[in-house]
Design a protein around this motif. Structure first.
Motif, PDB file in Angstrom:
ATOM      1  N   ASN A  18      59.397  62.121  49.450  1.00 46.24           N
ATOM      2  CA  ASN A  18      60.181  61.098  50.142  1.00 46.24           C
ATOM      3  C   ASN A  18      60.724  61.626  51.461  1.00 46.24           C
ATOM      4  O   ASN A  18      60.894  60.860  52.415  1.00 46.24           O
ATOM      5  CB  ASN A  18      61.342  60.631  49.250  1.00 46.24           C
ATOM      6  N   ASP A  19      60.996  62.934  51.499  1.00 43.80           N
ATOM      7  CA  ASP A  19      61.481  63.532  52.750  1.00 43.80           C
ATOM      8  C   ASP A  19      60.452  63.363  53.855  1.00 43.80           C
ATOM      9  O   ASP A  19      60.775  63.000  54.982  1.00 43.80           O
ATOM     10  CB  ASP A  19      61.758  65.038  52.553  1.00 43.80           C
ATOM     11  N   LEU A  20      59.202  63.643  53.516  1.00 43.35           N
ATOM     12  CA  LEU A  20      58.130  63.501  54.500  1.00 43.35           C
ATOM     13  C   LEU A  20      58.021  62.047  54.954  1.00 43.35           C
ATOM     14  O   LEU A  20      57.905  61.754  56.145  1.00 43.35           O
ATOM     15  CB  LEU A  20      56.795  63.964  53.893  1.00 43.35           C
ATOM     16  N   ALA A  21      58.107  61.118  53.983  1.00 46.42           N
ATOM     17  CA  ALA A  21      58.003  59.690  54.314  1.00 46.42           C
ATOM     18  C   ALA A  21      59.115  59.274  55.265  1.00 46.42           C
ATOM     19  O   ALA A  21      58.894  58.505  56.203  1.00 46.42           O
ATOM     20  CB  ALA A  21      58.052  58.866  53.034  1.00 46.42           C
ATOM     21  N   LYS A  22      60.292  59.810  55.042  1.00 42.12           N
ATOM     22  CA  LYS A  22      61.443  59.472  55.877  1.00 42.12           C
ATOM     23  C   LYS A  22      61.263  60.037  57.283  1.00 42.12           C
ATOM     24  O   LYS A  22      61.463  59.345  58.284  1.00 42.12           O
ATOM     25  CB  LYS A  22      62.714  60.044  55.227  1.00 42.12           C
ATOM     26  N   GLU A  23      60.859  61.283  57.297  1.00 44.84           N
ATOM     27  CA  GLU A  23      60.589  61.971  58.565  1.00 44.84           C
ATOM     28  C   GLU A  23      59.579  61.201  59.409  1.00 44.84           C
ATOM     29  O   GLU A  23      59.673  61.120  60.622  1.00 44.84           O
ATOM     30  CB  GLU A  23      59.988  63.341  58.213  1.00 44.84           C
ATOM     31  N   MET A  24      58.574  60.628  58.735  1.00 43.05           N
ATOM     32  CA  MET A  24      57.502  59.904  59.433  1.00 43.05           C
ATOM     33  C   MET A  24      57.829  58.422  59.644  1.00 43.05           C
ATOM     34  O   MET A  24      56.990  57.679  60.146  1.00 43.05           O
ATOM     35  CB  MET A  24      56.189  60.025  58.631  1.00 43.05           C
ATOM     36  N   ASN A  25      59.022  57.987  59.229  1.00 47.41           N
ATOM     37  CA  ASN A  25      59.414  56.581  59.354  1.00 47.41           C
ATOM     38  C   ASN A  25      58.381  55.652  58.701  1.00 47.41           C
ATOM     39  O   ASN A  25      57.928  54.668  59.285  1.00 47.41           O
ATOM     40  CB  ASN A  25      59.620  56.217  60.830  1.00 47.41           C
ATOM     41  N   MET A  26      58.025  55.999  57.470  1.00 44.92           N
ATOM     42  CA  MET A  26      56.911  55.331  56.795  1.00 44.92           C
ATOM     43  C   MET A  26      57.195  53.893  56.390  1.00 44.92           C
ATOM     44  O   MET A  26      56.276  53.091  56.315  1.00 44.92           O
ATOM     45  CB  MET A  26      56.511  56.135  55.546  1.00 44.92           C
ATOM     46  N   GLU A  27      58.444  53.579  56.120  1.00 44.26           N
ATOM     47  CA  GLU A  27      58.707  52.227  55.623  1.00 44.26           C
ATOM     48  C   GLU A  27      58.283  51.176  56.662  1.00 44.26           C
ATOM     49  O   GLU A  27      57.569  50.225  56.338  1.00 44.26           O
ATOM     50  CB  GLU A  27      60.175  52.065  55.251  1.00 44.26           C
ATOM     51  N   GLN A  28      58.693  51.385  57.900  1.00 42.39           N
ATOM     52  CA  GLN A  28      58.343  50.434  58.955  1.00 42.39           C
ATOM     53  C   GLN A  28      56.832  50.446  59.223  1.00 42.39           C
ATOM     54  O   GLN A  28      56.188  49.405  59.315  1.00 42.39           O
ATOM     55  CB  GLN A  28      59.119  50.780  60.235  1.00 42.39           C
ATOM     56  N   TYR A  29      56.272  51.645  59.301  1.00 39.26           N
ATOM     57  CA  TYR A  29      54.845  51.797  59.612  1.00 39.26           C
ATOM     58  C   TYR A  29      53.972  51.102  58.559  1.00 39.26           C
ATOM     59  O   TYR A  29      53.076  50.333  58.875  1.00 39.26           O
ATOM     60  CB  TYR A  29      54.508  53.287  59.686  1.00 39.26           C
ATOM     61  N   LEU A  30      54.287  51.360  57.286  1.00 35.94           N
ATOM     62  CA  LEU A  30      53.461  50.792  56.210  1.00 35.94           C
ATOM     63  C   LEU A  30      53.673  49.291  56.058  1.00 35.94           C
ATOM     64  O   LEU A  30      52.756  48.565  55.672  1.00 35.94           O
ATOM     65  CB  LEU A  30      53.742  51.523  54.893  1.00 35.94           C
ATOM     66  N   THR A  31      54.893  48.834  56.388  1.00 35.07           N
ATOM     67  CA  THR A  31      55.122  47.385  56.364  1.00 35.07           C
ATOM     68  C   THR A  31      54.234  46.717  57.410  1.00 35.07           C
ATOM     69  O   THR A  31      53.542  45.733  57.128  1.00 35.07           O
ATOM     70  CB  THR A  31      56.607  47.064  56.645  1.00 35.07           C
ATOM     71  N   LYS A  79      51.092  61.293  67.381  1.00 28.70           N
ATOM     72  CA  LYS A  79      52.454  60.790  67.175  1.00 28.70           C
ATOM     73  C   LYS A  79      52.505  59.255  67.260  1.00 28.70           C
ATOM     74  O   LYS A  79      53.232  58.615  66.512  1.00 28.70           O
ATOM     75  CB  LYS A  79      53.388  61.376  68.234  1.00 28.70           C
ATOM     76  N   ASN A  80      51.732  58.679  68.176  1.00 27.93           N
ATOM     77  CA  ASN A  80      51.823  57.232  68.443  1.00 27.93           C
ATOM     78  C   ASN A  80      50.733  56.456  67.709  1.00 27.93           C
ATOM     79  O   ASN A  80      49.999  55.681  68.300  1.00 27.93           O
ATOM     80  CB  ASN A  80      51.728  56.970  69.947  1.00 27.93           C
ATOM     81  N   ARG A  81      50.599  56.699  66.407  1.00 27.50           N
ATOM     82  CA  ARG A  81      49.538  56.011  65.661  1.00 27.50           C
ATOM     83  C   ARG A  81      49.826  54.529  65.510  1.00 27.50           C
ATOM     84  O   ARG A  81      50.981  54.120  65.428  1.00 27.50           O
ATOM     85  CB  ARG A  81      49.361  56.665  64.284  1.00 27.50           C
ATOM     86  N   ASN A  82      48.738  53.759  65.435  1.00 28.70           N
ATOM     87  CA  ASN A  82      48.859  52.308  65.350  1.00 28.70           C
ATOM     88  C   ASN A  82      48.589  51.847  63.918  1.00 28.70           C
ATOM     89  O   ASN A  82      47.475  51.980  63.421  1.00 28.70           O
ATOM     90  CB  ASN A  82      47.845  51.684  66.320  1.00 28.70           C
ATOM     91  N   PRO A  83      49.611  51.265  63.243  1.00 28.36           N
ATOM     92  CA  PRO A  83      49.408  50.848  61.851  1.00 28.36           C
ATOM     93  C   PRO A  83      48.343  49.760  61.712  1.00 28.36           C
ATOM     94  O   PRO A  83      47.661  49.686  60.686  1.00 28.36           O
ATOM     95  CB  PRO A  83      50.779  50.328  61.425  1.00 28.36           C
TER      96      PRO A  83
END
Lengths: 284, 82
Positions: A18-31, A79-83
């Protein structure tokens, strides 16, 4: 198992955290990614969509540029990946044993089992066989079209293992996914040709899915030539020889999923580590 | 053989008129190589969480076998293959 000790990326606990997910701001990206995932193949990516991809890849020079760009996108760690392009989203085939290990020790909770998007978008069939975990579970739970009607959404580790085993024995290949690299949040039960990931690999040679760390061996003394295993192989790696009255393997075609073993009543098929096959060195 | 073209008449199927491809999907299932893709229509404004307007696009054109099963199966006669 010592975390992060193995050469297998999917056995590195940090990739699930979860730390990695948070670091990568995954919630917004995956949404952003999952809200419109079905449109990934029709969207224009660098001026071209996947419509007629096979024709585009065959074009002289341009085809090579498209292939290079596609591989770069699939494996992107920028860094600037496009979901919306599913940047950095690739996976690997894994045998049931390794998939069980992921569920029992590594996958971040909650673990959910939802409708497979690939089958829904390419076959119009809603089948519950796709496991997601960690931050991605929370994202998918908000999207009504992926929520199964008649089965349990959230599973505990034992339930997930039991369901996965059922799918695997039923002939669906287990695959584990970066989404995006290095965050791991899915194990799918895939089937060609209606799997978006396997399609790119088996039909167009793009490395969206890597072969497993294993390959299959047939014991010629044990094989009775019943050919049951051949129907399990999605990659055309098993052949029957009438002359020898047994099955043989084309190791270069084998993805190492181990499904064929489920069909064998004579214990004639064994997975072995890929590095034990001299001819498969570096071939993933 | 030249490049395969598959067109779908969206006045007969998808985009909220004719039949909803989420209810039908016969072309998706009848196609052995799974050439078709069902996706939300991008040209109309949609609820991003639960889009309700969907259409079918033939994506993997080079994999088409020209078996014409989709053309025969489509209850709306919306598909042409050339």
């Amino acid at each position: 198992m010592k975390h992060g000790a193995g050469g297998k990326w999917y056995l590195n606990a940090r990739n699930y955290s979860n730390d990695l997910a948070k670091e990568m701001n995954m919630e917004q990206y995956l949404t952003d990614q999952w809200r419109m995932f079905e449109t990934v193949f029709i969207r224009k990516i660098m001026g071209t969509s996947s419509i007629g991809l096979g024709y585009k890849l065959k074009m002289p020079i341009i085809g090579r540029v498209i292939r290079w760009n596609a591989e770069k996108m699939i494996h992107s760690e920028a860094k600037n990946r496009n979901p919306l392009r599913a940047d950095g989203h690739f996976g690997q085939v894994l045998p049931l044993e390794d998939a069980k290990l992921v569920f029992s020790e590594l996958a971040a909770e909650p673990i959910i089992e939802n409708y497979c998007m690939c089958r829904a978008m390419q076959r119009g069939i809603k089948e519950v066989c796709c496991f997601n975990f960690g931050v991605l579970s929370g994202v998918i739970e908000k999207l009504p079209r992926f929520i199964p009607k008649n089965t349990k959404l959230r599973l505990d580790r034992e339930e997930a293992i039991a369901r996965l085993e059922e799918h695997n024995k039923n002939g669906k290949v287990a695959t584990v996914w970066f989404q995006p690299v290095p965050y791991i949040n899915a194990i799918c039960s895939c089937e060609t040709p209606q799997c978006g990931g396997l399609r790119l690999r088996t039909d167009f040679g793009l490395k969206s899915v890597y072969k497993a760390e294993y390959a299959i061996r047939v014991d010629p003394d044990k094989c009775q030539g019943c050919r049951e295993c051949i129907g399990m192989c999605q990659f055309g790696a098993l052949k029957f020889s009438p002359t020898l009255n047994r099955v043989w393997v084309d190791p270069k075609k084998c993805f190492g999923c181990g499904l064929c073993r489920h069909a064998c009543n004579f214990d004639a098929l064994q997975l072995a580590p890929r590095e034990e096959f001299p001819g498969l060195k570096g071939l993933y | 053989m030249g490049k395969t073209k598959i067109t779908i008449d969206y006045s007969k199927c998808g985009d909220g008129v004719g039949i909803d491809p989420r209810d039908c999907g016969k072309c998706l299932q009848v196609c052995d190589p799974a050439v078709f893709l069902r996706h939300e229509t991008l040209s109309v404004p949609q609820d991003p969480i639960d889009p309700q307007t969907w259409r079918i696009t033939a994506v993997w054109l080079d994999l088409c076998n020209h078996c014409m099963k989709c053309v025969e199966t489509c209850p709306q006669g919306a598909i042409t293959v050339s």
